[in-house]
Write a protein that holds these residues in place. Structure first.
Motif, mmCIF file in Angstrom:
data_model
loop_
_atom_site.group_PDB
_atom_site.id
_atom_site.type_symbol
_atom_site.label_atom_id
_atom_site.label_comp_id
_atom_site.label_asym_id
_atom_site.label_seq_id
_atom_site.Cartn_x
_atom_site.Cartn_y
_atom_site.Cartn_z
ATOM 1 N N GLY A 183 2.700 6.524 -8.190
ATOM 2 C CA GLY A 183 2.549 5.184 -8.737
ATOM 3 C C GLY A 183 1.652 4.356 -7.845
ATOM 4 N N GLN A 184 2.170 3.229 -7.354
ATOM 5 C CA GLN A 184 1.396 2.354 -6.484
ATOM 6 C C GLN A 184 1.772 2.510 -5.008
ATOM 7 N N THR A 185 2.591 3.496 -4.700
ATOM 8 C CA THR A 185 3.027 3.640 -3.319
ATOM 9 C C THR A 185 2.646 5.014 -2.772
ATOM 10 N N THR A 186 2.860 5.210 -1.479
ATOM 11 C CA THR A 186 2.443 6.431 -0.793
ATOM 12 C C THR A 186 3.647 7.153 -0.204
ATOM 13 N N LEU A 187 3.636 8.478 -0.326
ATOM 14 C CA LEU A 187 4.601 9.342 0.339
ATOM 15 C C LEU A 187 3.901 10.008 1.516
ATOM 16 N N GLN A 188 4.631 10.283 2.590
ATOM 17 C CA GLN A 188 3.973 10.865 3.759
ATOM 18 C C GLN A 188 4.926 11.772 4.515
ATOM 19 N N GLN A 189 4.372 12.869 5.044
ATOM 20 C CA GLN A 189 5.107 13.767 5.934
ATOM 21 C C GLN A 189 4.346 13.883 7.244
ATOM 22 N N ASN A 190 5.074 13.848 8.353
ATOM 23 C CA ASN A 190 4.495 14.026 9.678
ATOM 24 C C ASN A 190 5.314 15.061 10.435
ATOM 25 N N ALA A 191 4.656 15.887 11.228
ATOM 26 C CA ALA A 191 5.369 16.871 12.036
ATOM 27 C C ALA A 191 4.433 17.429 13.095
ATOM 28 N N THR A 192 5.007 18.151 14.039
ATOM 29 C CA THR A 192 4.243 18.916 15.021
ATOM 30 C C THR A 192 4.536 20.390 14.783
ATOM 31 N N TRP A 193 3.476 21.189 14.671
ATOM 32 C CA TRP A 193 3.622 22.616 14.407
ATOM 33 C C TRP A 193 3.207 23.421 15.636
ATOM 34 N N ASP A 194 4.107 24.283 16.097
ATOM 35 C CA ASP A 194 3.774 25.272 17.118
ATOM 36 C C ASP A 194 3.553 26.608 16.404
ATOM 37 N N CYS A 195 2.330 27.080 16.411
ATOM 38 C CA CYS A 195 1.972 28.301 15.698
ATOM 39 C C CYS A 195 1.667 29.423 16.687
ATOM 40 N N ARG A 196 2.215 30.587 16.424
ATOM 41 C CA ARG A 196 1.931 31.774 17.229
ATOM 42 C C ARG A 196 1.032 32.698 16.418
ATOM 43 N N TRP A 197 -0.055 33.149 17.032
ATOM 44 C CA TRP A 197 -1.085 33.881 16.311
ATOM 45 C C TRP A 197 -1.287 35.274 16.903
ATOM 46 N N ARG A 198 -1.602 36.206 16.038
ATOM 47 C CA ARG A 198 -2.124 37.490 16.487
ATOM 48 C C ARG A 198 -3.624 37.347 16.580
ATOM 49 N N ALA A 199 -4.154 37.518 17.769
ATOM 50 C CA ALA A 199 -5.556 37.191 18.033
ATOM 51 C C ALA A 199 -6.490 38.382 17.896
ATOM 52 N N SER A 200 -5.977 39.566 17.564
ATOM 53 C CA SER A 200 -6.865 40.724 17.431
ATOM 54 C C SER A 200 -7.754 40.562 16.206
ATOM 55 N N GLY A 201 -9.019 40.951 16.346
ATOM 56 C CA GLY A 201 -9.962 40.774 15.256
ATOM 57 C C GLY A 201 -10.610 39.402 15.305
ATOM 58 N N GLU A 202 -11.574 39.160 14.425
ATOM 59 C CA GLU A 202 -12.324 37.901 14.433
ATOM 60 C C GLU A 202 -11.509 36.748 13.856
ATOM 61 N N VAL A 203 -10.590 37.053 12.936
ATOM 62 C CA VAL A 203 -9.822 36.006 12.277
ATOM 63 C C VAL A 203 -8.356 36.114 12.698
ATOM 64 N N PRO A 204 -7.822 35.087 13.382
ATOM 65 C CA PRO A 204 -6.412 35.142 13.785
ATOM 66 C C PRO A 204 -5.499 35.009 12.573
ATOM 67 N N ARG A 205 -4.305 35.605 12.693
ATOM 68 C CA ARG A 205 -3.318 35.482 11.626
ATOM 69 C C ARG A 205 -1.979 35.067 12.221
ATOM 70 N N LEU A 206 -1.215 34.343 11.444
ATOM 71 C CA LEU A 206 0.023 33.746 11.925
ATOM 72 C C LEU A 206 1.126 34.772 12.100
ATOM 73 N N LEU A 207 1.768 34.701 13.273
ATOM 74 C CA LEU A 207 2.970 35.476 13.552
ATOM 75 C C LEU A 207 4.232 34.648 13.283
ATOM 76 N N SER A 208 4.166 33.348 13.594
ATOM 77 C CA SER A 208 5.321 32.481 13.372
ATOM 78 C C SER A 208 4.887 31.026 13.383
ATOM 79 N N ILE A 209 5.738 30.182 12.813
ATOM 80 C CA ILE A 209 5.556 28.730 12.845
ATOM 81 C C ILE A 209 6.884 28.103 13.220
#
Length: 602
Positions: A183-209
């Motif tokens: 409508g005329q108002t706003t909804l919002q979400q805020n957070a801090t994410w700690d992401c663990r990545w598998r770094a092998s290869g050119e593109v990292p992929r998520l192990l956990s959040i």
């Protein structure tokens, strides 16, 4: 690599950028592309972590940021997510707990908005999780986006500000924010994410959040915050607004002669005040060089009319800021305008027509002005923030700040004592305001922080430690260090307010938040020869905004982190203001930076 300006060049592909420059130069007669590119090459390589040895962490952060950006696009359309879309983002063994906590509690409800946060920390173990990989992430993302169901203009943003290499993987920390319109108002979400990545290869992929500091803001019983953009309704009928103010700075810098010094950084302010005594606030808009400065007078119906020419204020000289205040105690609002290296002081005849009474030169490029009666003699005196002694479009050609986070080689500020009859005396040294006064000052604000009956002065500096000048009977002393408010950061603005209603004035300082600075300043190779104290100062410089609580004993406590007010992005203006009339001071922060069309297609 250094912290300064890194957010402004984040995502820049330095090699492509150099090729683009060469392509343009090829078409300019008399330019030897090869020689020009040779000089640029070492600098351009510094912008590309792939070519700057030792900065694998920045190479990784760029790749991880791209993965998070792709994830954000999926969150914006969460109900349509299928597991195939998630396969490039996560490994099969991916695990995570809820991205939106199952139990939330209301921590604030004023009837207008409700703020909810996690009710308890909960169990962070993942051993009992049955689903894994794409199927798990699909469910978690849909649950996360549930508050935005049915919302329009959904936006999701990640700001990656920390990278840590571990033995088998890499951990990143990012701010997460999503929003949407209902409508005329706003909804919002805020957070801090700690992401663990598998770094092998050119593109990292998520192990956990792992999600922490989750918060969501939803409408209260009265329907939520409902700020409506009224600009077009108030100004759309005026020719000056349509022809001039609907275009960005970049549009005009490509169309004006350099002699106008219009600039592209947007260092122009506004002033509000009742210039004609009708009880309605009017608006003065400072303009870059080559444009007439503008005075918009408010009509009874809330619209504004352009009264600049009649008022005699439509000069074409660059103006940085303005002040509407009664300087001669005749009951009307006079006008002071900060020009490039001078002040124009004008008397109001009571009807909103102005006459120049004084033009005061300054030795520095000046950016802002603040007024108060420092000596309690009944008239207003003025402090003018000095920035640089000589300047180009960036404002710092004549002397780069050295070191940039703790400099004292900028242009001096000026204190002008009001001696009556439109005479203003430079009393900077006489009253002690010459101390530590060359720090590329952006903003200043007066208030009686120690409740002794006279006005004290706080100055926010872009490249040096901030100043708190305590007024002791008309003599000032910089006590920022002993008071604990030096706030080593890129100071842009300052506001006084009693945020905890204890009768003492507290400080909020708007600074530059730099996610790139946050990542780089914590790497071992960053200024490896620097002392621990210097490293702390560099890291502090990238943190963001600061809230100082007045202890009442002449010192302040930095309560920014527990108060949750550091993240103001690239903050410019900051202001204490009670937005919901509940008797408590809220904070409003204006932020942003230069925007323009992408240059990648040059």
């Amino acid at each position: 690599m250094t912290v300064e300006g890194l957010d402004a060049v984040e995502g820049l592909d330095a090699v492509e950028g150099l090729d683009a420059v060469e392509g343009v130069l090829d078409r300019i007669p008399g330019i030897e592309t090869e020689a020009f590119a040779g000089k640029l090459q070492p600098l351009m390589e510094k912008f590309d972590p792939r070519a700057d040895a030792g900065w694998e962490s920045e190479v990784f952060s760029g790749a991880a940021a791209n993965q998070l950006k792709a994830l954000g696009k999926l969150i914006a359309h969460a109900k349509d997510i299928d597991t195939e879309q998630l396969e490039p983002l996560v490994v099969p063994e991916f695990v995570a707990r809820a991205l939106r906590p199952e139990t939330l509690r209301d921590v604030f409800d004023d009837g207008c908005i409700v703020v909810r946060r996690e009710a308890s920390t909960g169990d962070t173990e993942t051993s009992s999780i049955e689903a894994r990989g794409t199927a798990l992430l699909q469910k978690l993302l849909r649950d996360l986006a549930e508050p935005l169901t049915g919302a329009s203009d959904v936006r999701v943003k990640f700001k990656l500000f920390h990278v840590e290499k571990r033995s088998d993987d890499v951990v990143t920390t990012s701010y997460f924010q999503s929003s949407g319109r209902s409508g005329q108002t706003t909804l919002q979400q805020n957070a801090t994410w700690d992401c663990r990545w598998r770094a092998s290869g050119e593109v990292p992929r998520l192990l956990s959040i792992a999600v922490r500091e989750y918060e969501e803001v939803v409408p209260g019983d009265s329907g939520g915050v409902n700020f409506v953009d009224w600009t077009e309704a108030a100004l759309g009928h005026t020719k000056s607004f349509r022809r001039q103010l609907t275009r960005g700075a970049v549009f005009w810098t490509g169309r004006l002669q350099r002699a106008f010094e219009s600039g592209s950084a947007g260092h122009q302010g506004i002033a509000l005040g009742d210039v004609n005594g009708d009880g309605l606030d009017d608006l003065f808009v400072c303009q870059p060089g080559g444009f007439p400065n503008l005075l918009y007078v408010q009509n009874p119906d809330g619209t504004l009319r352009d009264d600049s020419a009649r008022a005699g204020v439509d000069w074409m000289e660059m103006a940085h800021s303005a002040l509407l205040a009664d300087l001669d105690n005749d009951g009307d609002q006079d006008l002071t305008i900060v020009l490039r290296k001078s002040l124009m002081v004008e008397e109001n005849d009571g009807s909103g027509k102005f006459t120049v009474r004084a033009k005061i030169g300054t030795s520095a490029k000046s950016l802002s002005i603040a007024a108060a009666d420092y000596d309690n003699d009944g008239d207003l005196d003025m402090y003018v923030c000095g920035y640089s002694s000589q300047d180009d479009a960036a404002g710092i050609r004549g002397g780069r700040p050295i070191p940039y986070h703790d400099s004292n080689n900028g242009g001096p500020g000026v204190f002008l004592r009001n001696d009556g009859d439109w005479k203003f005396t430079d009393a900077t040294r006489e009253v002690g305001l010459h101390q530590n006064n060359r720090r590329f000052s952006f903003a200043a604000s007066w208030d009686d922080f120690d409740n002794d009956g006279d006005q004290d002065l706080y100055v926010a500096n872009d490249f040096g430690r901030n100043n708190l000048y305590r007024n002791d009977g008309g003599r000032f002393r910089d006590i920022a260090g002993q008071a604990g408010v030096e706030d080593i950061s890129a100071g842009m603005s300052v506001s006084w307010g009693d945020y905890n209603n204890d009768g003492l004035m507290d400080l909020y300082v708007g600074n530059m938040f730099s996610s790139a600075g946050g990542r780089i300043a914590y790497q071992r190779q960053f200024h490896s020869a620097a002392t621990p104290n210097t490293l702390t100062e560099y890291r502090r410089h990238a943190r963001g905004n600061t809230l100082f609580e007045n202890r009442g004993d002449g010192t302040f406590a930095d309560v920014s982190v527990p108060a949750g007010v550091t993240m103001g992005r690239w903050a410019w203006g900051s202001k204490f203001v009670d937005l919901n009339n509940d008797g408590r001071e809220d904070l409003y922060v204006a932020n942003g930076y230069l925007t323009a069309e992408s240059s990648r297609d040059l």
